[in-house]
Design a protein around this motif. Structure first.
Motif, PDB file in Angstrom:
ATOM      1  N   THR A 181      -3.610   8.909   1.493  1.00 50.81           N
ATOM      2  CA  THR A 181      -2.556   8.036   2.021  1.00 50.81           C
ATOM      3  C   THR A 181      -3.120   7.068   3.059  1.00 50.81           C
ATOM      4  O   THR A 181      -2.485   6.072   3.391  1.00 50.81           O
ATOM      5  N   ASN A 182      -4.335   7.376   3.556  1.00 48.50           N
ATOM      6  CA  ASN A 182      -4.979   6.524   4.550  1.00 48.50           C
ATOM      7  C   ASN A 182      -5.894   5.534   3.820  1.00 48.50           C
ATOM      8  O   ASN A 182      -7.117   5.692   3.768  1.00 48.50           O
ATOM      9  N   LEU A 183      -5.294   4.514   3.262  1.00 44.97           N
ATOM     10  CA  LEU A 183      -6.041   3.557   2.452  1.00 44.97           C
ATOM     11  C   LEU A 183      -7.066   2.751   3.253  1.00 44.97           C
ATOM     12  O   LEU A 183      -8.192   2.556   2.774  1.00 44.97           O
TER      13      LEU A 183
ATOM     14  N   ASP B  10       0.605  -4.083   0.412  1.00 45.62           N
ATOM     15  CA  ASP B  10       0.086  -5.057   1.374  1.00 45.62           C
ATOM     16  C   ASP B  10      -0.951  -4.430   2.293  1.00 45.62           C
ATOM     17  O   ASP B  10      -1.917  -5.089   2.712  1.00 45.62           O
ATOM     18  N   GLU B  11      -0.784  -3.150   2.613  1.00 44.07           N
ATOM     19  CA  GLU B  11      -1.745  -2.453   3.472  1.00 44.07           C
ATOM     20  C   GLU B  11      -3.124  -2.402   2.828  1.00 44.07           C
ATOM     21  O   GLU B  11      -4.147  -2.588   3.507  1.00 44.07           O
ATOM     22  N   ALA B  12      -3.179  -2.159   1.519  1.00 39.05           N
ATOM     23  CA  ALA B  12      -4.468  -2.108   0.819  1.00 39.05           C
ATOM     24  C   ALA B  12      -5.123  -3.485   0.774  1.00 39.05           C
ATOM     25  O   ALA B  12      -6.343  -3.615   0.946  1.00 39.05           O
TER      26      ALA B  12
ATOM     27  N   VAL C  71      -7.399  -0.412  -5.957  1.00 33.66           N
ATOM     28  CA  VAL C  71      -6.416   0.518  -5.389  1.00 33.66           C
ATOM     29  C   VAL C  71      -5.168   0.529  -6.243  1.00 33.66           C
ATOM     30  O   VAL C  71      -4.629  -0.527  -6.609  1.00 33.66           O
ATOM     31  N   LEU C  72      -4.712   1.735  -6.575  1.00 41.27           N
ATOM     32  CA  LEU C  72      -3.444   1.922  -7.292  1.00 41.27           C
ATOM     33  C   LEU C  72      -2.406   2.433  -6.305  1.00 41.27           C
ATOM     34  O   LEU C  72      -2.530   3.538  -5.770  1.00 41.27           O
ATOM     35  N   THR C  73      -1.406   1.627  -6.034  1.00 45.42           N
ATOM     36  CA  THR C  73      -0.371   2.020  -5.077  1.00 45.42           C
ATOM     37  C   THR C  73       0.914   1.240  -5.370  1.00 45.42           C
ATOM     38  O   THR C  73       0.959   0.437  -6.315  1.00 45.42           O
TER      39      THR C  73
ATOM     40  N   ASP D 253     -10.523  -5.074  -3.196  1.00 42.79           N
ATOM     41  CA  ASP D 253     -10.792  -6.200  -4.098  1.00 42.79           C
ATOM     42  C   ASP D 253      -9.693  -6.359  -5.147  1.00 42.79           C
ATOM     43  O   ASP D 253      -9.367  -7.485  -5.547  1.00 42.79           O
ATOM     44  N   ILE D 254      -9.138  -5.259  -5.612  1.00 41.57           N
ATOM     45  CA  ILE D 254      -8.088  -5.284  -6.633  1.00 41.57           C
ATOM     46  C   ILE D 254      -6.984  -4.323  -6.206  1.00 41.57           C
ATOM     47  O   ILE D 254      -7.262  -3.168  -5.851  1.00 41.57           O
TER      48      ILE D 254
END
Length: 345
Positions: A257-259, A195-197, A187-189, A203-204
């Protein structure tokens, strides 16, 4: 040098020799097969070459016997050439070719490079026969005979031309029984989504630091999800991620936006598919160790998704052909009508 084949042209060429220099004589004449001419006094009368030697002559002209001699010699050479040709053909026919053995004797050229295992399992199905879905799923499990667990694939040829924008197909499908594979999600954020992801099971997780790692060759993930605010920075990864099919895209559900929901779906068996430049969709929908019922459920979910996401520019018959196969097995052709009308019991 004049070359003529028919007898009439031969006579004309013979009388044309009268234009020779009067100092030349024709007391000695000979007819010989020759390949080329090296003198101005040698004339090719197909199939002969007329060679004149200097001798006494009557007023510097050729005798009319020249024509008669040429006409007699021509058929004699033709008979000799014919006999020689027949002898050559007979010799060629006498050479017996050795019968081919093993794979070299197979009628189809592509089968000559196949393994013995493949040649055996492809006997389980008829090449041009269309099978109903239940039989096809049963056969595809039988053809998965390698030492590892093969992936089961579906290939749909559609009546679309992806070079037109209104005929492009790209979407995702949630396979109810999963893919049978462990999916590693990156996930790129940035900010609070970081923290949500992590809490959602990614995994990353990273931001600009992860982008730098990807530019350096880091590719240890199966899916890459990004939030919209990261897309301007992700654009620089297009040449790296694009050819691998990992570039985040809203149509594929990888820009959101809904990770938590996106991560869960891809972990459970969400599959992205798209039509290639020839209008064919390649889609994996399970493993060879799945039951026939689970494979059937996943396959019907894929068919329904392709049908639902039919491009607006598609005209006429949408489905042209459909095949299922294992990773290392032969393809099995499906009956389109039975496939579209099949209902789970």
């Amino acid at each position: 040098m004049a070359s003529v084949a028919p007898s009439s042209a031969l006579i004309a060429a013979a009388f044309h020799c009268q234009d020779l220099n009067s100092s030349s004589s024709a007391a000695s004449l000979s007819f010989k097969p020759r390949l080329f001419c090296n003198s101005s006094k040698i004339f090719s009368l197909y199939p002969l070459v007329l060679q004149c030697s200097r001798a006494s002559a009557n007023n510097g002209r050729l005798s009319k016997s020249l024509v008669a001699a040429a006409l007699v010699a021509e058929p004699e050479l033709e008979e000799e050439d014919l006999e020689q040709l027949q002898d050559n053909d007979g010799g060629a026919a006498a050479v017996a070719t050795k019968p081919k053995k093993g794979k070299a004797a197979l009628p189809l050229k592509r089968d000559r490079t196949r393994s013995k295992r493949f040649l055996e399992i492809q006997k389980l199905r008829e090449i041009k026969q269309e099978y109903d879905l239940k039989t096809a799923i049963s056969l595809v499990k039988q053809t998965a005979s390698t030492k590892f667990v093969e992936t089961i694939e579906a290939h749909f040829r559609l009546n679309i031309d992806p070079k037109y924008n209104d005929q492009q197909l790209r979407a995702t499908v949630n396979l109810p029984k999963g893919t049978g594979q462990t999916v590693k999600v990156a996930v790129l954020t940035q900010g609070e989504k970081f923290d949500e992801a992590k809490n959602a099971g990614a995994d990353i997780v990273g931001g600009e630091d992860l982008i730098a790692q990807i530019k350096g060759g880091f590719m240890e993930f199966d899916k890459l999800i990004a939030t919209p605010d990261m897309m301007p920075k992700v654009a620089s990864l297009g040449k790296i991620l694009g050819p691998r099919g990992l570039m985040p895209n809203p149509k594929a559900g990888t820009v959101t936006t809904n990770l938590p929901q996106a991560i869960e779906e891809f972990k459970q068996g969400k599959v992205e598919y798209r039509a290639d430049k020839t209008g064919i969709v390649h889609l994996r929908f399970g493993k060879a160790d799945f039951s026939e019922e689970d494979l059937t459920v996943n396959f019907l979910a894929a068919v329904k998704s392709v049908e639902t996401n039919k491009p607006s520019g598609a005209k006429g018959v949408y489905w042209k052909s459909a095949h299922v196969c294992s990773s290392m097995g032969p393809s099995i052709r499906l009956n389109i009508r039975d496939m579209l009308e099949y209902k789970l019991t």
